[in-house]
Scaffold this motif. Structure first.
Motif, short mmCIF file in Angstrom:
data_model
loop_
_atom_site.label_atom_id
_atom_site.label_comp_id
_atom_site.label_asym_id
_atom_site.label_seq_id
_atom_site.Cartn_x
_atom_site.Cartn_y
_atom_site.Cartn_z
N THR A 101 -0.04 2.66 3.72
CA THR A 101 -0.56 2.12 2.47
C THR A 101 -1.80 1.27 2.70
N ASP A 103 -3.51 -2.11 0.65
CA ASP A 103 -3.43 -3.14 -0.39
C ASP A 103 -4.83 -3.71 -0.61
N THR A 108 -1.55 -1.53 -4.65
CA THR A 108 -1.08 -0.85 -3.45
C THR A 108 -1.28 0.64 -3.62
N ASN A 139 -2.22 5.09 -6.25
CA ASN A 139 -1.31 3.98 -6.57
C ASN A 139 -0.19 4.46 -7.49
#
Length: 252
Positions: A101, A103, A108, A139
Motif C-alpha cells: 500500500t 499512504d 490509502t 483506494n
C-alpha cells in the motif's frame, strides 16, 4: 499508464490503460500508438474512447513551472510479492497480489500493478527519460493513484531483473512460483514528487487519476532498456495540454 483486470489495482476491469473507470470499449476496439489507430485517432476507434479527445485533464504532461507546495509525504508499505507478468501487446505489466500500500494525504491506496513505457510519457521541462515505470494503485473509493518512477540508463536494476529475465511474448502471461519481487527496492531513496490531476494514458483515457511523479529517477541497464524496446517498441502517448492545471512540487 496501463491498467489490468484483476482479482488483484475487482469490480471494474482495469486492463493496461484500458481501465473501466469509463464506459467499457468493445472487445474489438484495437488501438495502437501510431498510424490510423494511433494516439491522435483513439477517440475515433471507439465511442468509449471519446475522453481521449474531449477530456480536459489528460495525461501525460510536460512538467514545467511547478509550484512549490507543502505536499504530504509518500509513505510506501511495500514488501515482497510473487508477480504475474503479462505482455498485453501494449506494454509488459506486472500484476501483484494484495498487501502492498501507499499512504498519502489521509488516503490509502493498494498497489495493483506496474508497467513500463519507453520513452517516458512524462517530460520534465521538455525532456523525457529512456523509460518510466507506472505503479498503479487504487483506494477504497475506487480512485486511482499512479506513482511514476522515471528511468535513466545506468546500473542494472536488481529489483527489476527478475521481470526482465522473464519478459513474455505478446499475449503471454508468466507466473513463476519461486519468483518474488522486492517491491520497496523499485523506489529511489528520495521521494520528492510532482503532484497533479490527470487521466489514464491509454484508452479510454479516463480522468480522475491522482498522479505523483517522483523527482529522483531509478536506473535500468542499457541492455534491459534495449530488451524492452525490442519486445514492445515505443509505447508513449504524446504529452497533453495542461488546460490551466496547477502542478505542485514537494520541497524535497
Amino acid at each position: 499508464m496501463n491498467l489490468s483486470a484483476r482479482p488483484l489495482f475487482a469490480a471494474l476491469s482495469i486492463g493496461l490503460l484500458s481501465s473501466t473507470l469509463a464506459v467499457a470499449a468493445s472487445p474489438a476496439s484495437h488501438w495502437e500508438y501510431t498510424g490510423e489507430k494511433g494516439a491522435a485517432h483513439w477517440s475515433e476507434v471507439d465511442p468509449a474512447f471519446a475522453t481521449c479527445a474531449m477530456g480536459h485533464l489528460q495525461s501525460p504532461i510536460n512538467i514545467d513551472h511547478a509550484v512549490k507546495a507543502d505536499l504530504p509525504p509518500l509513505n510506501f508499505h511495500y514488501g515482497s510479492a510473487a508477480p504475474t507478468i503479462w505482455n498485453n501487446g501494449h506494454t509488459v505489466q506486472v500484476n501483484l497480489p494484495a498487501g502492498n500500500t501507499l499512504d498519502v494525504g489521509g488516503q490509502t491506496y493498494e498497489l495493483l500493478q506496474f508497467h513500463f513505457h519507453t520513452p517516458s510519457e512524462e517530460r520534465i521541462k521538455g525532456k523525457s527519460t529512456p523509460m518510466v515505470v507506472h505503479l498503479v494503485h487504487k483506494n477504497a473509493a475506487g480512485e486511482l493513484g499512479v506513482v511514476a518512477v522515471l528511468i535513466q540508463a545506468g546500473a542494472a536494476n536488481a529489483a527489476l531483473t527478475p521481470v526482465f529475465q522473464h519478459l513474455p511474448r505478446p499475449g503471454e502471461k508468466i507466473t513463476v512460483d519461486a519468483l518474488s519481487l522486492d517491491l520497496a527496492a523499485l523506489l529511489p531513496k528520495t521521494l520528492g514528487y510532482y503532484d497533479f490531476a490527470g487521466s489514464l494514458t491509454t484508452p479510454p483515457c479516463s480522468e480522475g487519476v491522482h498522479w505523483m511523479v517522483l523527482k529522483t529517477p531509478a536506473t535500468l541497464s542499457a541492455a534491459q532498456i534495449a530488451a524492452f524496446r525490442k519486445l514492445i517498441g515505443s509505447n508513449a502517448r504524446p504529452v497533453q495540454p495542461l488546460n490551466g492545471r496547477e502542478v505542485k512540487e514537494s520541497g524535497d
